[in-house]
Design an enzyme around this catalytic site. Structure first.
Site, PDB file in Angstrom:
ATOM      1  N   THR A  68      58.374 -38.663 -80.126  1.00 57.55           N
ATOM      2  CA  THR A  68      57.438 -37.666 -79.600  1.00 57.55           C
ATOM      3  C   THR A  68      58.173 -36.507 -78.943  1.00 57.55           C
ATOM      4  O   THR A  68      57.826 -35.336 -79.148  1.00 57.55           O
ATOM      5  CB  THR A  68      56.479 -38.309 -78.576  1.00 57.55           C
ATOM      6  OG1 THR A  68      55.691 -39.300 -79.222  1.00 57.55           O
ATOM      7  CG2 THR A  68      55.558 -37.263 -77.960  1.00 57.55           C
ATOM      8  N   GLU A 126      50.514 -24.939 -91.303  1.00 58.01           N
ATOM      9  CA  GLU A 126      51.619 -25.691 -91.906  1.00 58.01           C
ATOM     10  C   GLU A 126      51.217 -26.154 -93.298  1.00 58.01           C
ATOM     11  O   GLU A 126      50.067 -25.980 -93.726  1.00 58.01           O
ATOM     12  CB  GLU A 126      52.018 -26.875 -91.007  1.00 58.01           C
ATOM     13  CG  GLU A 126      52.570 -26.431 -89.655  1.00 58.01           C
ATOM     14  CD  GLU A 126      52.977 -27.592 -88.763  1.00 58.01           C
ATOM     15  OE1 GLU A 126      53.781 -27.363 -87.856  1.00 58.01           O
ATOM     16  OE2 GLU A 126      52.485 -28.713 -88.963  1.00 58.01           O
ATOM     17  N   HIS A 155      61.269 -34.968 -94.591  1.00 54.78           N
ATOM     18  CA  HIS A 155      60.986 -33.598 -94.178  1.00 54.78           C
ATOM     19  C   HIS A 155      61.878 -32.667 -94.987  1.00 54.78           C
ATOM     20  O   HIS A 155      63.083 -32.899 -95.104  1.00 54.78           O
ATOM     21  CB  HIS A 155      61.248 -33.404 -92.683  1.00 54.78           C
ATOM     22  CG  HIS A 155      60.615 -32.167 -92.133  1.00 54.78           C
ATOM     23  ND1 HIS A 155      61.101 -30.914 -92.398  1.00 54.78           N
ATOM     24  CD2 HIS A 155      59.518 -31.992 -91.349  1.00 54.78           C
ATOM     25  CE1 HIS A 155      60.339 -30.014 -91.798  1.00 54.78           C
ATOM     26  NE2 HIS A 155      59.373 -30.640 -91.158  1.00 54.78           N
ATOM     27  N   ARG A 165      54.553 -31.751 -98.167  1.00 50.26           N
ATOM     28  CA  ARG A 165      55.968 -32.028 -97.965  1.00 50.26           C
ATOM     29  C   ARG A 165      56.628 -32.780 -99.123  1.00 50.26           C
ATOM     30  O   ARG A 165      57.801 -32.569 -99.400  1.00 50.26           O
ATOM     31  CB  ARG A 165      56.152 -32.814 -96.654  1.00 50.26           C
ATOM     32  CG  ARG A 165      55.889 -31.970 -95.430  1.00 50.26           C
ATOM     33  CD  ARG A 165      56.000 -32.769 -94.155  1.00 50.26           C
ATOM     34  NE  ARG A 165      55.849 -31.908 -92.991  1.00 50.26           N
ATOM     35  CZ  ARG A 165      55.829 -32.353 -91.737  1.00 50.26           C
ATOM     36  NH1 ARG A 165      55.919 -33.650 -91.500  1.00 50.26           N
ATOM     37  NH2 ARG A 165      55.684 -31.514 -90.728  1.00 50.26           N
ATOM     38  N   HIS A 225      61.899 -38.710 -92.431  1.00 44.96           N
ATOM     39  CA  HIS A 225      61.205 -38.136 -91.283  1.00 44.96           C
ATOM     40  C   HIS A 225      60.072 -38.999 -90.736  1.00 44.96           C
ATOM     41  O   HIS A 225      59.893 -39.085 -89.532  1.00 44.96           O
ATOM     42  CB  HIS A 225      60.651 -36.771 -91.697  1.00 44.96           C
ATOM     43  CG  HIS A 225      59.926 -36.040 -90.611  1.00 44.96           C
ATOM     44  ND1 HIS A 225      60.550 -35.688 -89.422  1.00 44.96           N
ATOM     45  CD2 HIS A 225      58.650 -35.571 -90.519  1.00 44.96           C
ATOM     46  CE1 HIS A 225      59.689 -35.038 -88.654  1.00 44.96           C
ATOM     47  NE2 HIS A 225      58.522 -34.969 -89.286  1.00 44.96           N
ATOM     48  N   ARG A 266      51.755 -37.862 -95.730  1.00 42.73           N
ATOM     49  CA  ARG A 266      51.200 -37.342 -94.469  1.00 42.73           C
ATOM     50  C   ARG A 266      51.146 -35.822 -94.483  1.00 42.73           C
ATOM     51  O   ARG A 266      52.131 -35.158 -94.788  1.00 42.73           O
ATOM     52  CB  ARG A 266      52.064 -37.808 -93.296  1.00 42.73           C
ATOM     53  CG  ARG A 266      51.609 -37.260 -91.948  1.00 42.73           C
ATOM     54  CD  ARG A 266      52.509 -37.758 -90.855  1.00 42.73           C
ATOM     55  NE  ARG A 266      53.801 -37.106 -90.861  1.00 42.73           N
ATOM     56  CZ  ARG A 266      54.137 -36.081 -90.080  1.00 42.73           C
ATOM     57  NH1 ARG A 266      53.245 -35.546 -89.266  1.00 42.73           N
ATOM     58  NH2 ARG A 266      55.349 -35.576 -90.106  1.00 42.73           N
TER      59      ARG A 266
END
Length: 547
Positions: A41, A129, A251, A297, A358, A393
């Site tokens: 985080t 994004e 990522h 991604r 990632h 994701r």
């Protein structure tokens, strides 16, 4: 012997949120395997996805998530989490998280949104994004994770019902079944104290796994060293199913520099117009997807991997230098400062980048309250698999999931504590009388290095049946070596993490070998097409698919 109502294993966004939500009605212990700020985080840059723009909608957020998830998302879970996004942001604002607000003179397109919510939030600056059709990323410049973490940590440190234990690593969960008792509930955990090098016993009426993902299974990763899949491994050993472990998100843009360890270049740069370029300056993403740099991604990471292998180059480049200098410095101060430390001025130069492991999209199978297969055991955050992410994701949905699942789990746990007034059984303390101190730690270091290199080479962005078979066979040997070593020697942090990481690597490979198609983050050159119907990959300890 420690005795609490709730034991939370993990001190990131999910764990601290749940602790704060329950501390006024329960005695809560929060374990951090290192210092508090060493979790994932703290290092999250991008932000939190939520619908706050009048031009945006819940339905649009749901549709974007489903599209990014490549047909594998759980629609009901996606809808549940997205519908609670405003509530999550409102709670964080109430805690004092310093999100970036819209400056009065900001005329940037898409930032003049009205407060579209029932929580009277002042207009927050929204960015965009990959995978998102609208600006909906709430952020604190480019250090959102740090802002969220420090706010929640400070709250937790000043909350009477919460006890924080730093440098405490859970070894294994304690269940009634393991103790030979009637019932299957989780009633605590054995925990390694890194300072005393002893194993302590924690009793609890409810246990929550919030220990993050397993990207340290790979040689190159954006994650901190703590991301070793501990919660997933412990849940599996306790008898929980895991889902979709083959979907490891890489990522696309990790800083490529010999002295930069695990530094991520936020996707928000591409959201503000940064382009991906080959060494000669050619832009390449439009050849791979109509959304170009803002494609999901998995598509961007595979495109970069393809171009690097085609050209034999070490990296590609991310270029935002065409934007005004003050815009770059104000929007991305952390990235600008860090790159300067390595001699790269992003206002004038391109940033060398490569993909890196990632995020773990799979994990412990749970429902919308974070409940696992074992009574009294919950999993939230990256440790869990809710069905939100599907096969890939979408950016900034993960922090949102942390808060919504933490809120749901908190309500369910408090209801359980109120209704269950029974006493807890006695738990035997940890017995290390039959093991000895190791004088061969080099074995642990060697196996750790071999595991991560093998996973990168054989189970990375692009896979094949033959590579997966080789990884499976080698993992069987590594697992047996570590099992023998663990049975004979006193535990250490390195040994515990290696034990967990090898098990989770096996679950990843087992899941990948069961998926006979390419979907989302799982791309197998031997089966490059997607099947007409999407199915989750679910592994169960009861069927013996991994040990």
């Amino acid at each position: 012997m420690h005795d609490f109502d709730i034991l939370i294993i993990g001190s990131g966004a999910a764990g601290l949120s749940l602790a704060l939500k329950t501390a006024d009605k329960a005695r809560v212990a929060v374990l951090s395997k290192g210092q508090l700020n060493q979790g994932a985080t703290f290092w999250a840059q991008g932000g939190i996805a939520a619908v706050l723009d009048e031009n945006d909608s819940i339905d649009a957020h749901i549709e974007d998530t489903l599209n990014s998830g490549a047909g594998l998302c759980n629609y009901n879970m996606v809808k549940h989490i997205v519908e609670h996004s405003q509530e999550a942001i409102a709670w964080l604002v109430e805690q004092g998280v310093p999100f970036t607000v819209i400056p009065p003179d900001d005329a940037h397109p898409g930032t003049d949104q009205q407060p579209l919510n029932s929580h009277n939030l002042k207009p927050l600056h929204l960015t965009r994004e990959g995978g998102h059709s609208h600006r909906r990323i709430i952020h604190a410049t480019d250090a959102t994770g740090r802002a969220v973490f420090e706010t929640l940590r400070d709250k937790a440190l000043n909350t009477a019902g919460i006890t924080l234990f730093e440098r405490h690593l859970a070894v294994d969960l304690i269940t009634e079944e393991k103790l030979g008792l009637d019932g299957k509930a989780c009633i605590g955990a054995y925990v390694y104290n890194n300072d005393t090098e002893e194993v302590e016993t924690f009793k609890a009426r409810c246990v929550v796994l919030a220990s993050g993902g397993a990207s340290k299974a790979y040689l190159y990763t954006t994650n901190p060293d703590s991301a070793t899949g501990d919660g997933i491994a412990m849940a599996w050993r306790a008898g929980c199913r895991v889902s979709n472990m083959e979907f490891n998100q890489f990522h696309p843009t990790c800083l490529f520099h010999p002295h930069a360890k695990s530094f991520l270049i936020s996707e928000a740069l591409r959201g503000e117009g940064a382009t991906l370029e080959l060494p000669d300056g050619t832009r390449f993403m439009p050849q791979f997807d109509d959304r170009a740099e803002l494609a999901p991604r998995d598509i961007v990471a595979r495109a970069i991997d393809h171009e690097m292998k085609r050209l034999g180059c070490d990296c590609v480049y991310l270029n935002i230098s065409h934007k005004p200098t003050e815009f770059i410095k104000s929007h991305f101060p952390t990235i600008h400062a860090r790159c300067l430390e390595y001699g790269i001025d992003i206002t004038k130069e391109r940033i060398p980048v490569v993909p890196a492991a990632h995020y773990t999209c799979g994990g412990v199978a749970v429902d919308k309250f974070g409940r696992s297969d074992i009574p009294g055991l919950y999993a939230i955050g990256e440790t869990s698999c809710t069905g939100l992410h599907g096969a890939n994701r979408m950016a900034s949905n993960s922090l949102l999931e942390c808060f919504v699942l933490a809120f749901g789990a908190a309500d369910d746990i408090l209801a359980k504590l109120q209704s269950d007034q029974g006493g807890k059984p006695e738990i035997p303390e940890w017995d290390h009388s039959r093991v000895t101190q190791s004088h061969e730690e080099v074995v642990v270091a060697h196996n750790w290095d071999e595991l991560r290199r093998m996973m990168w080479d054989y189970v990375g962005i692009v896979r094949s049946n033959r590579r997966l078979d080789r990884a499976h066979n080698r993992l069987l040997l590594l697992e047996q070596e570590v099992r023998d070593y663990y049975a004979s020697h006193r535990v250490s942090r390195d040994l515990l993490e290696l034990r967990n990481l090898i098990l989770v690597a096996r679950l990843i490979v087992d899941s990948a070998r069961l998926r006979h198609e390419s979907r989302g983050l799982h791309f197998n050159i031997d089966v490059p097409d997607r099947l007409p119907e999407a199915h989750d990959t679910v592994l169960s300890p009861l069927t013996g698919s991994a040990s």
